[in-house]
Design a protein around this motif. Structure first.
Motif, PDB file in Angstrom:
ATOM      1  N   GLY A  51      14.461 -61.720  13.076  1.00 10.56           N
ATOM      2  CA  GLY A  51      13.384 -61.627  13.944  1.00 10.56           C
ATOM      3  C   GLY A  51      12.154 -60.486  13.335  1.00 10.56           C
ATOM      4  O   GLY A  51      11.156 -60.248  13.858  1.00 10.56           O
ATOM      5  N   PHE A  52      12.029 -60.374  12.121  1.00 10.35           N
ATOM      6  CA  PHE A  52      10.414 -59.679  11.803  1.00 10.35           C
ATOM      7  C   PHE A  52      10.896 -59.884  10.142  1.00 10.35           C
ATOM      8  O   PHE A  52      11.364 -60.684   9.466  1.00 10.35           O
ATOM      9  CB  PHE A  52      11.208 -57.870  11.390  1.00 10.35           C
ATOM     10  CG  PHE A  52      12.521 -57.902  10.327  1.00 10.35           C
ATOM     11  CD1 PHE A  52      11.054 -57.140   9.499  1.00 10.35           C
ATOM     12  CD2 PHE A  52      13.587 -58.091  10.761  1.00 10.35           C
ATOM     13  CE1 PHE A  52      12.572 -56.597   8.098  1.00 10.35           C
ATOM     14  CE2 PHE A  52      14.224 -57.243   9.485  1.00 10.35           C
ATOM     15  CZ  PHE A  52      13.618 -56.760   8.289  1.00 10.35           C
ATOM     16  N   SER A  53       9.438 -60.002   9.999  1.00 10.59           N
ATOM     17  CA  SER A  53       9.117 -59.895   8.666  1.00 10.59           C
ATOM     18  C   SER A  53       8.147 -59.009   8.386  1.00 10.59           C
ATOM     19  O   SER A  53       7.194 -58.412   8.837  1.00 10.59           O
ATOM     20  CB  SER A  53       8.462 -61.318   8.457  1.00 10.59           C
ATOM     21  OG  SER A  53       7.653 -61.904   7.361  1.00 10.59           O
ATOM     22  N   SER A  54       8.186 -58.690   6.821  1.00 13.27           N
ATOM     23  CA  SER A  54       7.220 -57.529   6.730  1.00 13.27           C
ATOM     24  C   SER A  54       6.461 -57.144   5.038  1.00 13.27           C
ATOM     25  O   SER A  54       7.166 -58.377   4.196  1.00 13.27           O
ATOM     26  CB  SER A  54       7.617 -56.049   7.162  1.00 13.27           C
ATOM     27  OG  SER A  54       8.755 -56.136   6.214  1.00 13.27           O
ATOM     28  N   VAL A  55       5.347 -56.837   5.129  1.00 17.55           N
ATOM     29  CA  VAL A  55       4.783 -56.931   3.878  1.00 17.55           C
ATOM     30  C   VAL A  55       4.197 -55.588   3.172  1.00 17.55           C
ATOM     31  O   VAL A  55       4.016 -54.566   3.959  1.00 17.55           O
ATOM     32  CB  VAL A  55       3.575 -57.801   3.729  1.00 17.55           C
ATOM     33  CG1 VAL A  55       2.763 -57.025   4.490  1.00 17.55           C
ATOM     34  CG2 VAL A  55       2.653 -57.801   1.886  1.00 17.55           C
TER      35      VAL A  55
END
Length: 159
Positions: A51-55
């Protein structure tokens, strides 16, 4: 200025961290576009408890004592995002400032005092961000739904 994107910007220090670290299936990417802006894009999946993606971008410790807010210049896709900072490598949690995008170019101001501490989705019973030091900045999308996303980042500064 913390980060100002352009056509010759070295983005090798930016890294994508998706929910795959916990078994999820979201997939994000980060690249420069033809205008020289940083583009964080991909797909958030809810499969396998994802449920997430980050940079994220880590830097040497920066003193921010004379400033009071972050100023983000960007173009979003109409979705909600989080801007996250860490003040120390010793602390595992981040301070979060949420913002909405409109699909048009925007200047987002996030006062330090409004950024709350959280770890793995849980708000912590600690003071909000005091703005004294900075070691990491990040953008995260995790709106509890499966969706494609695209966030074009022009610059990240403090005032």
């Amino acid at each position: 200025m913390i980060f100002d994107f352009n056509k010759t910007t070295d983005i090798s220090g930016w890294r994508v961290v998706d929910d795959g670290v916990m078994g999820g299936r979201s997939q994000g990417s980060f690249a420069l576009n033809a205008n020289g802006n940083g583009v964080f894009s991909g797909t958030v999946s809810l499969e396998n408890n994802g449920g997430f993606s980050s940079v994220r971008y880590q830097t040497d410790q920066m003193a921010l004592g004379s400033y009071s807010k972050f100023v983000l210049k960007l173009k979003g896709d109409g979705k909600s995002y989080q801007f996250r900072v860490r003040s120390s490598f010793r602390e595992r949690f981040s301070y979060i400032g949420k913002f909405e995008t409109t699909g048009k170019k925007q200047t987002i101001e996030i006062p330090f005092a409004t950024m709350y501490p959280a770890f793995r989705g849980r708000t912590l019973d600690l003071d909000n961000y005091n703005g004294e030091t900075l070691v990491e900045i990040a953008f995260l999308i995790g709106n509890k739904k499966a969706e494609n996303f695209k966030l074009e980042i022009v610059s990240i500064a403090v005032e």
